[in-house]
Design a protein around this motif. Structure first.
Motif, PDB file in Angstrom:
ATOM      1  N   ARG A   5      10.464  -8.398  -3.640  1.00  0.00           N
ATOM      2  CA  ARG A   5       9.217  -8.616  -4.352  1.00  0.00           C
ATOM      3  C   ARG A   5       8.088  -8.785  -3.353  1.00  0.00           C
ATOM      4  O   ARG A   5       8.270  -9.312  -2.257  1.00  0.00           O
ATOM      5  CB  ARG A   5       9.287  -9.853  -5.243  1.00  0.00           C
ATOM      6  N   TRP A  11       3.363 -14.889  -9.104  1.00  0.00           N
ATOM      7  CA  TRP A  11       4.258 -15.200 -10.219  1.00  0.00           C
ATOM      8  C   TRP A  11       4.531 -16.700 -10.288  1.00  0.00           C
ATOM      9  O   TRP A  11       4.662 -17.290 -11.361  1.00  0.00           O
ATOM     10  CB  TRP A  11       5.567 -14.437 -10.082  1.00  0.00           C
ATOM     11  N   ASN A 109       9.428 -13.771 -15.633  1.00  0.00           N
ATOM     12  CA  ASN A 109       9.716 -12.334 -15.550  1.00  0.00           C
ATOM     13  C   ASN A 109       9.424 -11.686 -16.892  1.00  0.00           C
ATOM     14  O   ASN A 109      10.181 -11.857 -17.839  1.00  0.00           O
ATOM     15  CB  ASN A 109      11.179 -12.105 -15.159  1.00  0.00           C
ATOM     16  N   SER A 112      12.216  -9.969 -18.807  1.00  0.00           N
ATOM     17  CA  SER A 112      13.490 -10.665 -18.996  1.00  0.00           C
ATOM     18  C   SER A 112      13.890 -10.788 -20.456  1.00  0.00           C
ATOM     19  O   SER A 112      15.031 -11.093 -20.761  1.00  0.00           O
ATOM     20  CB  SER A 112      13.411 -12.061 -18.370  1.00  0.00           C
TER      21      SER A 112
END
Length: 534
Positions: A5, A11, A109, A112
């Motif tokens: 990443r 995030w 996420n 997800s």
């Protein structure tokens, strides 16, 4: 599994912001008293409902209970056990808990949580607005946060590496002709796969698969002489590594996704195959026929495209077109995307409940060499109904299938299919023969037998068999199977850990080539498959 990443910092900030601003159903902080408050009781969430709830329990639809249970099982929301006697207020409180959990997962996420699961949860939530009035605001807030993440975040390219290594020890005993000395041997084989899964938007996926293997098919004339004994992982590149799949999946329109493959197209991966516990080559059935209906084999690991669309939580459809390997990029006459071999399939799926899955499919395929009509399963005549020792006849085939799978209990899944193929030989644009081919199977999978994650499986089936043939080609009218073979398979998958599985199993094929009684003996195959995942 390895992750790469480039925007982890952003995030992290986003996750903290969402978690801190979420109106949690689990606990709240009381600044005045400097303490955490316990979660509100279900009846305290809406006083008006609490009053009515004291005198009467309103029934919660079983479908809504099953949907919430299914989402909880997949995402581990942490809700309590739910039964059919639960009050609507208590049920709504469980929805609130599940929403809180999904908010955190989405913040960490955005990919997800599956879009269809959010749609189902929203539909259930809308039915319980009166019980917990603030749920409506929470769903709206959740949708806004997801939209904001998708629109304003500078999503970084993410690549995940995962792989699978299969090592197998296989033995077989074969008697091709009555009175022959039994042929037999023991072999040690392997298959290695590495998947590089890349996403550019958080919703798409580019899969590049590298594969090497040395699993010789147990079907050669000097081995068993029949496709009915083929294993589910067979294929021999002498352990040379190559790109076996290049696939891009992305969402299109509303509730649709598009899958494009330049190599490695597999119908069984791109649409439901209705054998959920035993379809995987690394964790399911040990045999080629036992994994799923042979109609999914028609894609031939070539190039293809699939469009999958969900009309509602119960109905969905998939349409796919594939060009078997080696001809899509060939500019010669009789090859290419539309000029040579092809396979197209349309499948309709109906799920009236989370425990029942039904399907209908229609496929049409063209085979310029006259072989591969049943995906290299079943008798040799079924695979090449109009080919003789001197003639190879181009063949077009229509395939009709009914498929089903039902979860009869938490630990028992029963699946099966029935397939009928009508094949026609084409000479100069006109038909000079037809053949009817059928196949069927029933599979039973018992979960958690002897330990969590273990599966005990049984498969009973009739591999593709020619029941009727008529043709003007000399010698073809006699190419009919006078009786049927019987596929009997049992296996026991032991899940040692999340990364290691051990599966012994045996296969017995009676009358392997569906020939006249007494023509040849039965086939026996025993194998031990060890699967490493990372």
């Amino acid at each position: 599994m390895l992750k790469f990443r480039t925007s982890t910092f952003y995030w992290s900030l986003l996750s903290i912001a969402i978690i801190c601003n979420t109106n949690s159903a689990l606990a709240q902080y009381d600044a005045a008293n400097a303490s955490w408050k316990s979660p509100p009781a279900a009846n305290d969430l809406n006083p008006e409902i609490a009053k009515s709830d004291q005198t009467s329990l309103l029934a919660v639809p079983d479908r809504d209970i099953q949907i919430l249970k299914s989402i909880n099982d997949r995402y581990r929301c942490g809700i309590a056990d739910i039964n059919k006697d639960i009050s609507r207020a208590d049920f709504a409180n469980n929805i609130a808990v599940c929403l809180t959990s999904l908010e955190v997962k989405l913040a960490q996420n955005p990919s997800s949580v599956a879009a269809e699961d959010l749609v189902q949860l929203k539909e259930v939530t809308n039915l319980f607005m009166d019980e917990v009035s603030y749920l409506g605001n929470r769903v709206e807030t959740l949708e806004k946060k997801v939209t904001s993440i998708q629109k304003t975040s500078n999503f970084s390219t993410t690549t995940k590496l995962n792989g699978e290594v299969i090592v197998g020890l296989t033995t077989f005993s074969s008697q091709v002709q009555p009175g022959d000395t039994n042929r037999g041997n023991t072999v040690f084989t392997n298959r290695i796969r590495l998947n590089l899964d890349t996403t550019f938007t958080g919703k798409d996926r580019l899969r590049t698969r590298l594969q090497s293997r040395n699993v010789t098919a147990l079907s050669g004339s000097t081995i068993t002489g029949t496709n009915t004994t083929r294993l589910g992982v067979d294929g021999n590149e002498n352990n040379n590594t190559s790109v076996s799949k290049l696939e891009y999946t992305m969402p299109v329109f509303d509730k649709s996704k598009l899958i494009i493959e330049t190599v490695g197209s597999e119908f069984n991966d791109n649409m439901p195959n209705f054998n959920p516990q035993l379809a995987s080559s690394g964790s399911g059935s040990l045999t080629r026929f036992g994994r799923f209906n042979p109609v999914y084999r028609l894609s031939g690991d070539g190039a293809g495209a699939t469009l999958d669309h969900r009309f509602s939580p119960e109905f969905s459809t998939a349409i796919s077109y594939a060009i078997p390997g080696g001809v899509a990029n060939n500019p010669n006459n009789g090859a290419g995307v539309f000029g040579g071999d092809y396979a197209g399939i349309v499948q309709l799926r109906y799920q009236p409940s989370t425990n029942l899955d039904l399907g209908l499919s229609y496929a049409r395929s063209y085979h310029s060499s006259g072989s591969g009509v049943t995906g290299s399963t079943g008798s040799s005549i079924a695979n090449s109904p109009f080919n003789t020792a001197t003639v190879s006849s181009p063949t077009v085939a229509n395939h009709y299938s009914f498929l089903a799978s039902t979860k009869l209990s938490p630990g028992f899944t029963l699946s099966g299919w029935v397939g009928l193929t009508n094949a026609n030989v084409e000479t100069g644009g006109s038909s000079s023969g037809s053949a009817d081919i059928y196949n069927a199977a029933i599979t039973a999978a018992f979960s958690d037998v002897g330990g969590k994650g273990n599966i005990l499986g049984f498969i009973v089936g009739v591999p593709p068999t020619v029941s009727n043939v008529s043709s003007s080609i000399a010698g073809v009218n006699n190419r009919v199977n006078p009786s049927s073979a019987l596929h009997l398979e049992t296996l026991y998958k032991v899940k040692v850990s999340d990364n290691l599985e051990f599966t012994p199993g045996v296969l017995l094929i009676t009358n392997p080539e569906s020939s006249a009684a007494g023509t040849r003996g039965s086939e026996f195959v025993g194998t031990i498959r060890t699967t490493f995942k990372f």
